[in-house]
Write an enzyme that holds these catalytic residues in place. Structure first.
Site, PDB file in Angstrom:
ATOM      1  N   ASP A 214      -1.323   0.249  -5.758  1.00  0.00           N
ATOM      2  CA  ASP A 214      -2.325   0.497  -4.714  1.00  0.00           C
ATOM      3  C   ASP A 214      -3.488   1.330  -5.256  1.00  0.00           C
ATOM      4  OD1 ASP A 214      -0.659  -0.858  -3.032  1.00  0.00           O
ATOM      5  OD2 ASP A 214       0.064   0.914  -1.952  1.00  0.00           O
ATOM      6  N   SER A 215      -3.538   1.492  -6.579  1.00  0.00           N
ATOM      7  CA  SER A 215      -4.629   2.286  -7.166  1.00  0.00           C
ATOM      8  C   SER A 215      -5.189   1.500  -8.347  1.00  0.00           C
ATOM      9  CB  SER A 215      -4.095   3.663  -7.578  1.00  0.00           C
ATOM     10  OG  SER A 215      -3.037   3.521  -8.515  1.00  0.00           O
TER      11      SER A 215
END
Ligand SMILES: *[C@@H]1O[C@H](CO)[C@@H](O)[C@H](O)[C@H]1NC(C)=O
Ligand SMILES: *[C@@H]1O[C@H](CO)[C@@H](O)[C@H](O)[C@H]1NC(C)=O
Ligand SMILES: *[C@@H]1O[C@H](CO)[C@@H](O)[C@H](O)[C@H]1NC(C)=O
Ligand SMILES: *[C@@H]1O[C@H](CO)[C@@H](O)[C@H](O)[C@H]1NC(C)=O
Ligand SMILES: *[C@@H]1O[C@H](CO)[C@@H](O)[C@H](O)[C@H]1NC(C)=O
Ligand SMILES: *[C@@H]1O[C@H](CO)[C@@H](O)[C@H](O)[C@H]1NC(C)=O
Ligand SMILES: *[C@@H]1O[C@H](CO)[C@@H](O)[C@H](O)[C@H]1NC(C)=O
Length: 415
Positions: A214-215
């Site tokens: 998610d990054s």
């Protein structure tokens, strides 16, 4: 008064509801109640291996090789170890790759669904147990040891996800009274480190931010840049330990599924630090290398014919295959019972592992596999191919491989 039929369907509905709330989608109250009594279990052992006595497998997410190579933290770590330049994930998306790392196959999985893999499928846990080699998993933000739910927290941004947890997918692990307790929250890693109760094999999954899912790679590089250096200085952790940092898969599906992978730790001879190794490896090579290192049997699946990490192959004398990767993508799935896409018609098609023949690790095939699948024809030539392929779909067919043993050249081609 309800009719008998209505009572029956109400009963079934309640049963179905109970099932979904307790296993896949528990309520927060259920999680908290289970957490209060869940006890992580940290067995220890000291079975000497040929090239290492402990293995730590750390998986980051969804990044192409070149993107990772451009990150300064990864580049710095590579200088401390061996960069594997020809290491391949086996399919897309995430979950089948994690599944592959534990059981030597993806079983056609082409999704990140909630799966429970039947108890007659064996995993690395069964291999380790043949010699009582202690094993464990550390899953960041898992609410308690043995949690089997789909995700945590139950809503909002994901932190822990089941799809990144290899062993929890298998009934042969979760049906056991003790094994689930070895699938632990990451916080337990630091307790086990402090108490010198780390297992000899561990799989570490950072949360959805730290693993780049998610990054991005910078965040994952920062995480590893903080997490690993103190461990590599820690005598208890690093002594005879081999660490693999790898990725579940590339982010881009249209390119070869080659992922940036680094070997680190005290098991790496000084003169190999900062070098590269261009041997062809896949996630299946890791199972084969663990077997070769500790003298364990094979699962008889794609681990059987897989190349072995050079550090270990040099000790056993195994000659790895050179693989012509020019047309190899390993970016597709193939027929199997866990498919819900184009191959979902193969729902009863559990691939049959090899039960006879020689595997690269050289220690035969696991007894329970031989017993369960005795007399059946293996679905693929697991014993003769370092490359997973599929003749039904034609995926990875026609890949050539060769090697020379005592001056004699051997060749092969995937069907
Ligand atoms: C393994 O279990 C699955 C699911 O229960 C079943 O379909 C399959 O026939 C079993 N395989 C063998 C060889 O027993
Ligand atoms: C699990 O780990 C998270 C952080 O990784 C921590 O906040 C939480 O308290 C841990 N839970 C248990 C039961 O140890
Ligand atoms: C992931 O772990 C880090 C600490 O390692 C923590 O700061 C963060 O809150 C966790 N969860 C998410 C969603 O980032
Ligand atoms: C990752 O995201 C951060 C912002 O959150 C940014 O500063 C950094 O440049 C990004 N890295 C890459 C490789 O895109
Ligand atoms: C490290 O391993 C060697 C054997 O290879 C052993 O002699 C030494 O005591 C170990 N050190 C620690 C701190 O465990
Ligand atoms: C795999 O890569 C090939 C070549 O780029 C591409 O044509 C194909 O669509 C890719 N498969 C998937 C599932 O993305
Ligand atoms: C796979 O096995 C078949 C016979 O079962 C054989 O004809 C073929 O050559 C084998 N392929 C490889 C790559 O070993």
């Amino acid at each position: 008064m309800f009719s008998k039929q209505t009572l029956l369907s109400l009963g079934l509905a309640a049963l179905a509801a109970a099932k979904t709330t307790t296993v896949e989608n528990p309520t927060e109250a259920e999680v908290q109640a289970a957490r209060a009594s869940a006890l992580p279990f940290s067995p220890v052992s000291n079975v000497k291996g040929l090239a290492f006595n402990r293995f730590a497998n750390i998986w980051i997410e969804n990044t192409d090789f070149d993107t990772t190579a451009g990150d300064e933290n990864f580049a710095k770590l590579a200088k401390e170890g061996i960069l594997l330049t020809n290491y391949h994930a086996v399919t897309h998306p995430s979950e089948p790759n994690y599944c592959a790392s534990a059981a030597g196959d993806t079983f056609g999985m082409d999704n990140d669904d909630f799966h429970r893999i039947p108890a007659n499928v064996s995993t690395i846990a069964d291999l380790f147990d043949t010699k009582r080699i202690s094993w464990g998993e550390y899953q960041e933000d898992m609410p308690y040891a043995g949690f089997q739910g789909f995700r945590y927290p139950l809503s909002g941004a994901d932190e822990y996800v089941r799809k990144h947890n290899p062993l929890v997918l298998f009934d042969s692990v979760t049906n056991d009274a003790v094994r689930p307790r070895q699938i632990k929250n990451f916080t337990t890693f630091y307790e086990d480190l402090k108490h010198h109760s780390l297992p000899q094999h561990m799989f570490i999954t950072p949360n959805m931010t730290n693993d780049a899912h998610d990054s991005n790679i910078t965040v994952a590089g920062d995480f590893l840049g903080r997490f690993l250096p103190p461990l590599l200085e820690n005598e208890y952790f690093t002594n005879n330990t081999l660490v693999l940092v790898t990725f579940d898969e590339t982010d881009t599906y249209e390119i070869p599924n080659r992922v940036y992978s680094i070997l680190l730790g005290g098991a790496i001879p000084e003169h190999l630090k900062g070098t590269t190794d261009d041997t062809f490896y896949t996630h299946y090579s890791i199972i084969a290398s663990l077997s070769a290192n500790w003298g364990l049997p094979s699962l008889g699946r794609w681990d059987c014919g897989a190349n072995i990490l050079r550090l270990v192959a040099e000790k056993t004398g195994y000659v790895n295959w050179d693989v012509d990767t020019s047309n190899l993508y390993l970016n597709e799935t193939y027929p199997g019972p866990l498919s819900d896409g184009e191959y979902s018609v193969y729902e009863d098609y559990w691939p049959v592992p090899a039960t006879t023949g020689r595997c690269s690790a050289g220690h035969g095939i696991l007894d329970i596999v031989k017993k369960t699948y005795h007399g059946r024809k293996p679905t693929y030539n697991y014993t003769t191919s370092p490359v997973p392929y599929d003749s039904v779909s034609g995926n990875s067919a026609g890949i050539k491989f060769s090697r020379t043993i005592n001056g004699k050249k051997e060749t092969g081609i995937t069907e």
